[in-house]
Design a protein around this motif. Structure first.
Motif, PDB file in Angstrom:
ATOM      1  N   MET A   1     -38.686 -49.385  11.224  1.00 48.23           N
ATOM      2  CA  MET A   1     -39.341 -50.767  11.092  1.00 48.23           C
ATOM      3  C   MET A   1     -41.032 -50.559  10.772  1.00 48.23           C
ATOM      4  O   MET A   1     -41.395 -49.800  11.379  1.00 48.23           O
ATOM      5  N   ALA A   2     -41.231 -51.069   9.547  1.00 48.01           N
ATOM      6  CA  ALA A   2     -42.634 -50.860   9.291  1.00 48.01           C
ATOM      7  C   ALA A   2     -42.717 -51.770   8.228  1.00 48.01           C
ATOM      8  O   ALA A   2     -42.192 -52.632   7.385  1.00 48.01           O
ATOM      9  N   GLU A   3     -44.286 -51.944   8.211  1.00 54.19           N
ATOM     10  CA  GLU A   3     -44.874 -52.702   7.163  1.00 54.19           C
ATOM     11  C   GLU A   3     -45.019 -51.866   5.763  1.00 54.19           C
ATOM     12  O   GLU A   3     -45.390 -50.515   6.003  1.00 54.19           O
ATOM     13  N   VAL A   4     -44.801 -52.218   4.570  1.00 50.13           N
ATOM     14  CA  VAL A   4     -44.985 -51.488   3.309  1.00 50.13           C
ATOM     15  C   VAL A   4     -46.049 -52.315   2.622  1.00 50.13           C
ATOM     16  O   VAL A   4     -45.897 -53.819   2.356  1.00 50.13           O
ATOM     17  N   LYS A   5     -47.014 -51.638   2.063  1.00 45.84           N
ATOM     18  CA  LYS A   5     -47.975 -52.405   1.191  1.00 45.84           C
ATOM     19  C   LYS A   5     -48.221 -51.594  -0.172  1.00 45.84           C
ATOM     20  O   LYS A   5     -48.413 -50.405  -0.037  1.00 45.84           O
ATOM     21  N   LEU A   6     -48.034 -52.288  -1.044  1.00 45.56           N
ATOM     22  CA  LEU A   6     -48.247 -51.596  -2.583  1.00 45.56           C
ATOM     23  C   LEU A   6     -49.363 -52.357  -3.225  1.00 45.56           C
ATOM     24  O   LEU A   6     -49.471 -53.582  -3.333  1.00 45.56           O
ATOM     25  N   VAL A   7     -50.378 -51.573  -3.222  1.00 42.53           N
ATOM     26  CA  VAL A   7     -51.798 -52.066  -3.977  1.00 42.53           C
ATOM     27  C   VAL A   7     -52.052 -51.427  -5.468  1.00 42.53           C
ATOM     28  O   VAL A   7     -52.058 -50.489  -5.312  1.00 42.53           O
ATOM     29  N   ASN A   8     -51.821 -52.602  -6.249  1.00 44.91           N
ATOM     30  CA  ASN A   8     -52.111 -52.178  -7.644  1.00 44.91           C
ATOM     31  C   ASN A   8     -51.483 -50.796  -8.168  1.00 44.91           C
ATOM     32  O   ASN A   8     -52.027 -50.401  -8.886  1.00 44.91           O
ATOM     33  N   ILE A   9     -49.978 -50.952  -7.838  1.00 44.89           N
ATOM     34  CA  ILE A   9     -49.224 -49.530  -8.069  1.00 44.89           C
ATOM     35  C   ILE A   9     -48.994 -49.647  -9.875  1.00 44.89           C
ATOM     36  O   ILE A   9     -48.809 -50.748 -10.438  1.00 44.89           O
ATOM     37  N   LYS A  10     -49.325 -48.402 -10.525  1.00 48.97           N
ATOM     38  CA  LYS A  10     -49.212 -48.383 -11.894  1.00 48.97           C
ATOM     39  C   LYS A  10     -48.331 -47.038 -12.047  1.00 48.97           C
ATOM     40  O   LYS A  10     -48.679 -45.951 -11.237  1.00 48.97           O
ATOM     41  N   LYS A  11     -47.477 -46.890 -12.864  1.00 46.20           N
ATOM     42  CA  LYS A  11     -46.561 -45.894 -13.271  1.00 46.20           C
ATOM     43  C   LYS A  11     -46.380 -45.630 -14.763  1.00 46.20           C
ATOM     44  O   LYS A  11     -45.995 -46.515 -15.625  1.00 46.20           O
ATOM     45  N   VAL A  12     -47.080 -44.563 -15.306  1.00 41.44           N
ATOM     46  CA  VAL A  12     -47.309 -44.191 -16.610  1.00 41.44           C
ATOM     47  C   VAL A  12     -46.366 -43.231 -16.852  1.00 41.44           C
ATOM     48  O   VAL A  12     -46.948 -41.934 -16.267  1.00 41.44           O
ATOM     49  N   TYR A  13     -45.424 -42.877 -17.743  1.00 37.63           N
ATOM     50  CA  TYR A  13     -44.883 -41.577 -18.015  1.00 37.63           C
ATOM     51  C   TYR A  13     -45.494 -41.154 -19.379  1.00 37.63           C
ATOM     52  O   TYR A  13     -45.392 -41.695 -20.486  1.00 37.63           O
ATOM     53  N   PRO A  14     -46.538 -40.042 -18.996  1.00 38.65           N
ATOM     54  CA  PRO A  14     -47.048 -39.593 -20.313  1.00 38.65           C
ATOM     55  C   PRO A  14     -46.116 -39.105 -21.441  1.00 38.65           C
ATOM     56  O   PRO A  14     -44.795 -38.743 -21.139  1.00 38.65           O
ATOM     57  N   TYR A  15     -46.579 -38.977 -22.484  1.00 36.22           N
ATOM     58  CA  TYR A  15     -45.832 -38.508 -23.874  1.00 36.22           C
ATOM     59  C   TYR A  15     -45.414 -37.038 -23.667  1.00 36.22           C
ATOM     60  O   TYR A  15     -46.591 -36.234 -23.146  1.00 36.22           O
ATOM     61  N   VAL A  16     -44.233 -36.438 -23.988  1.00 39.13           N
ATOM     62  CA  VAL A  16     -44.108 -35.099 -23.959  1.00 39.13           C
ATOM     63  C   VAL A  16     -44.460 -34.478 -25.271  1.00 39.13           C
ATOM     64  O   VAL A  16     -44.654 -35.342 -26.118  1.00 39.13           O
ATOM     65  N   SER A  17     -44.985 -33.418 -25.010  1.00 35.17           N
ATOM     66  CA  SER A  17     -45.278 -32.627 -26.378  1.00 35.17           C
ATOM     67  C   SER A  17     -44.623 -33.015 -27.570  1.00 35.17           C
ATOM     68  O   SER A  17     -43.213 -33.002 -27.686  1.00 35.17           O
ATOM     69  N   GLY A  18     -45.153 -33.443 -28.669  1.00 34.11           N
ATOM     70  CA  GLY A  18     -44.334 -33.707 -29.924  1.00 34.11           C
ATOM     71  C   GLY A  18     -44.290 -35.318 -30.051  1.00 34.11           C
ATOM     72  O   GLY A  18     -44.393 -35.705 -31.100  1.00 34.11           O
ATOM     73  N   GLU A  19     -43.979 -35.996 -29.175  1.00 31.62           N
ATOM     74  CA  GLU A  19     -43.830 -37.547 -29.203  1.00 31.62           C
ATOM     75  C   GLU A  19     -45.049 -37.913 -29.564  1.00 31.62           C
ATOM     76  O   GLU A  19     -44.949 -38.874 -30.378  1.00 31.62           O
ATOM     77  N   GLU A  20     -46.256 -37.336 -29.027  1.00 35.24           N
ATOM     78  CA  GLU A  20     -47.475 -37.895 -29.369  1.00 35.24           C
ATOM     79  C   GLU A  20     -47.969 -37.692 -30.847  1.00 35.24           C
ATOM     80  O   GLU A  20     -48.382 -38.561 -31.495  1.00 35.24           O
ATOM     81  N   LYS A  21     -47.405 -36.632 -31.420  1.00 38.88           N
ATOM     82  CA  LYS A  21     -47.612 -36.162 -32.642  1.00 38.88           C
ATOM     83  C   LYS A  21     -47.146 -37.132 -33.588  1.00 38.88           C
ATOM     84  O   LYS A  21     -47.592 -37.739 -34.498  1.00 38.88           O
ATOM     85  N   LYS A  22     -45.735 -37.328 -33.206  1.00 33.19           N
ATOM     86  CA  LYS A  22     -44.796 -38.362 -33.992  1.00 33.19           C
ATOM     87  C   LYS A  22     -45.296 -39.756 -33.900  1.00 33.19           C
ATOM     88  O   LYS A  22     -45.730 -40.337 -35.427  1.00 33.19           O
TER      89      LYS A  22
END
Lengths: 308, 394
Positions: B1-22
């Motif tokens: 039993m617990a309260e859960v608080k999510l504040v302004n959560i963000k998830k970014v998956y950075p580009y892996v090498s090569g993807e960015e170049k493409k």
């Protein structure tokens, strides 16, 4: 009759698959089954004029010669002990190497290390033996000239002191073969459902607990299969490793002689094909028996992991 | 039993090498510039979740629902600690959990594919977490058997997962989660691998289970029926953003935007191009030649928002649309007999419309090509801005 007709039915129904399998079957027949006829040499005193089928039959004489020899114990002991070390230590080294590679997050690093580990297996054993020689040679070797002498230590005559060779041969074997032997384990690890590790981490497992409770149990079928196959070859040895790497040095033969090198040397000195065939026959029969025994032991303990 | 608080959560998956170049590859002059169609692909990487704010009360059952790729599972995995949080804060029972390892968060998770350890028996699967915590053997045994009793899997304790059916495996997965009485129970599409019948049964089981173990639940699904039946509150997500948070009744009766209106409800809401007319303090919608006055509470909200006459998207649920003598004219394309009702698939001036007619109210049968008129009440009409897709009442 019924069996025959059902076989015909199957052939008719699945003929494209049988057709696809045909080259493989032909290869196996030519390469693996026809040479079995040569085993008859083990029971003959072979002469070129008599040929395989016309030479004099001498029963088990060749086997007697093989085992009555003074070197029989040494070569059998060496072959067995080296193989036991290769199997047991190889299991640990291959799994740990595969695990470390698997744990690498960066694809670049993984590819780099995998290539580095795999590279030695692409080298011919002749090159490996000369690399070893470059390190171990008495006068010009790197170890003597660049490590021991600068440290004020006595140089070692590696090619005439047999105490070093069990370690050198084991090291060279793993240096060369770990890359290939870890590939199967690495492939197996990649096939383990990642959610099992996630579930384990939620359950409170550390990385090592996950390794012992998830990775190893999932690898058990592969470990067993590879071990059974390795046990089947326990009387065989890597000829190049035991003949080329020690540079065929007579002074260390007590620790480098295996059944294969013995057969080769015998063949070179006496051209006794019958004795060589007897040795190979002996290796195959013992290997086959060991596979059957190991498999039946595995089946008793854990039937789902047995090969057959 | 617990309260859960999510504040302004963000998830970014950075580009892996090569993807960015493409991505940054210079295009030739004659190559037409492609329009960015997915808002989640940004310069910093692929944004899976952003601006996620949610307060989950103690013992509350929260359901995250949305289409594939909307970020609901990622959010759950961030709460579990299986994914790093790119930005924002996660609190469980008031403690910041961003950098706490999953095992130290005192949460349990049920996975979509069960994630049962294949080499362990059901008993060992359920006991594993307790063994790792060095719980005494007799206590492990007591807890495992209690959980097995609750889930009716006592007879399977010595079996391995491969000898169980999908439903039984799901029960074991739940058993493994509840055996250590976690503060928060996370469930990632736990029923999606089951067939329809078993899913209904397990849904009822989860409702019962919730009453028995009385803890905080976070449940991810793409099935709106599960969301509506299980959740105290539903969080509807799209493209990494929260679209609406509310009780099942709230999101059904007052969808915040066109997406929520279309996503919640089966069959889906009917949408029409309509005109919203303001005449003093009164609001009307004009569509297909009929003019319907909106209900007073709706008018009050529109007035409060100072909404003026404008073209709108009108939404009316199939169950709120009535066949009438007079109304919008349409032709019957398909009539689906569902037992207690008939789903009429109509064509109203080129637009597909579904009307649910209770069989008890039917005067005859409907055939393909029949002309049917339908209408709706001002209480159940939802008006959405053509520009923003938002419900003008919000």
């Amino acid at each position: 009759m019924q069996k025959k007709s059902s076989l015909m039915k199957k052939l008719k129904k699945y003929w494209p698959f049988y057709f696809l399998a045909l080259p493989g079957l032909i290869y196996f027949f030519i390469n693996n089954y026809i040479p079995m006829g040569g085993l008859i040499l083990a029971f003959e005193k072979y002469t070129v004029s008599g040929g395989i089928f016309g030479s004099k039959k001498i029963g088990f004489q060749n086997f007697k010669f093989l085992f009555s020899n003074a070197d029989a114990w040494i070569m059998t002991r060496n072959t067995l002990l080296y193989n036991i070390v290769f199997i047991l230590l190889g299991l640990v080294i291959s799994i740990l190497t595969a695990y470390f590679l698997h744990e690498l997050k960066s694809n670049m690093s993984r590819k780099f290390y995998q290539t580095v580990i795999l590279f030695p297996s692409l080298l011919s054993i002749i090159i490996v033996s000369y690399l070893a020689n470059a390190l171990l040679a008495g006068d010009t070797g790197f170890i003597n000239n660049h490590i021991l002498l600068p440290l004020g230590l006595e140089p070692i005559s590696f090619y005439s002191e047999k105490k070093w060779w069990p370690f050198i041969l084991v090291f060279v074997h793993f240096w060369q073969m770990t890359g290939t032997s870890c590939i199967l384990y690495l492939a197996n690890m990649s096939a383990i459902d990642p959610s099992l590790y996630e579930a384990a981490s939620m359950d409170g497992a550390t990385r090592w607990q996950s390794f012992f409770n998830i990775t190893i149990p999932c690898l058990v079928p592969t470990i067993i299969t590879l071990t059974i196959l390795a046990v089947g070859k326990i009387f065989n040895s890597d000829f190049g490793l035991f003949y080329q790497v020690p540079m065929n040095s007579g002074a260390i033969i007590d620790v480098t002689q295996t059944i294969d090198t013995y057969v080769y040397r015998g063949l070179m000195n006496t051209a006794n094909l019958g004795m060589s065939a007897a040795a190979c026959f002996y290796q195959s029969v013992v290997g086959f028996c060991l596979v059957m025994i190991t498999n039946s032991m595995v089946r008793r303990i854990s039937s789902e992991n047995a090969m057959f | 039993m617990a309260e859960v608080k999510l504040v302004n959560i963000k998830k970014v998956y950075p580009y892996v090498s090569g993807e960015e170049k493409k991505k940054n590859k210079k295009k030739s002059a004659d190559e037409p510039e492609k329009k960015k169609v997915n808002l989640q692909i940004t310069d910093e990487g692929v944004v899976a979740v952003q601006a996620f704010n949610l307060d989950i009360k103690d013992k509350e059952f929260i359901v995250l629902v949305g289409p594939s790729g909307c970020g609901k599972s990622t959010t759950l995995r961030m709460v579990a600690g299986l994914e790093e949080i790119s930005d924002g804060e996660l609190y469980i029972d008031g403690k910041l959990m961003n950098d706490v390892a999953p095992k130290d968060r005192d949460i349990a998770m049920v996975f979509q594919n069960y994630a049962l350890y294949p080499h362990m028996t059901v008993y060992d699967n359920m006991a594993f977490s307790l063994k790792l915590r060095h719980t005494p053997k007799d206590e492990i045994d007591k807890k495992v058997r209690e959980a097995a009793e609750i889930l009716d899997i006592t007879q399977y304790l010595e079996r391995k997962p491969k000898a169980l059916s999908g439903g039984q495996r799901q029960r074991v997965a739940i058993g493994r989660a509840i055996v250590r009485a976690p503060k928060v129970m996370l469930m990632d599409e736990p029923l999606s691998n089951l067939d329809a019948k078993l899913r209904n049964e397990m849904r009822a089981e989860i409702i019962k289970l919730r009453q028995r173990i009385n803890t905080t639940f976070m449940y991810v699904t793409h099935d709106q029926t599960e969301a509506m039946t299980l959740g105290d509150r539903i969080v509807i997500m799209k493209d990494g953003y929260i679209q609406q948070i509310g009780t099942p009744q709230e999101v059904f009766n007052h969808p915040a935007n066109l997406f929520v209106a279309g996503f919640i409800g089966m069959p889906v809401m009917n949408f029409f191009d309509a005109e919203l007319k303001r005449e003093g303090d009164k609001f009307f919608v004009e569509v297909g030649g009929i003019k319907v006055e909106l209900a007073p509470e709706k008018e009050a909200r529109l007035l409060k928002n100072n909404v003026q006459s404008q073209p709108v998207t009108l939404g009316v649920r199939p169950e709120h649309t009535d066949v009438a003598e007079q109304g919008i004219a349409s032709t019957v394309e398909v009539a689906e007999m569902m037992g207690s009702s008939v789903h009429l698939h109509l064509n109203a001036d080129g637009k597909d419309v579904i009307v649910i007619v209770p069989t008890i109210d039917m005067k005859g049968s409907y055939k393909q090509g029949d002309t049917v008129h339908f209408t709706f009440d001002g209480k159940v009409a939802h008006v959405f801005s053509k520009e923003t897709d938002k419900n003008l009442e919000f």
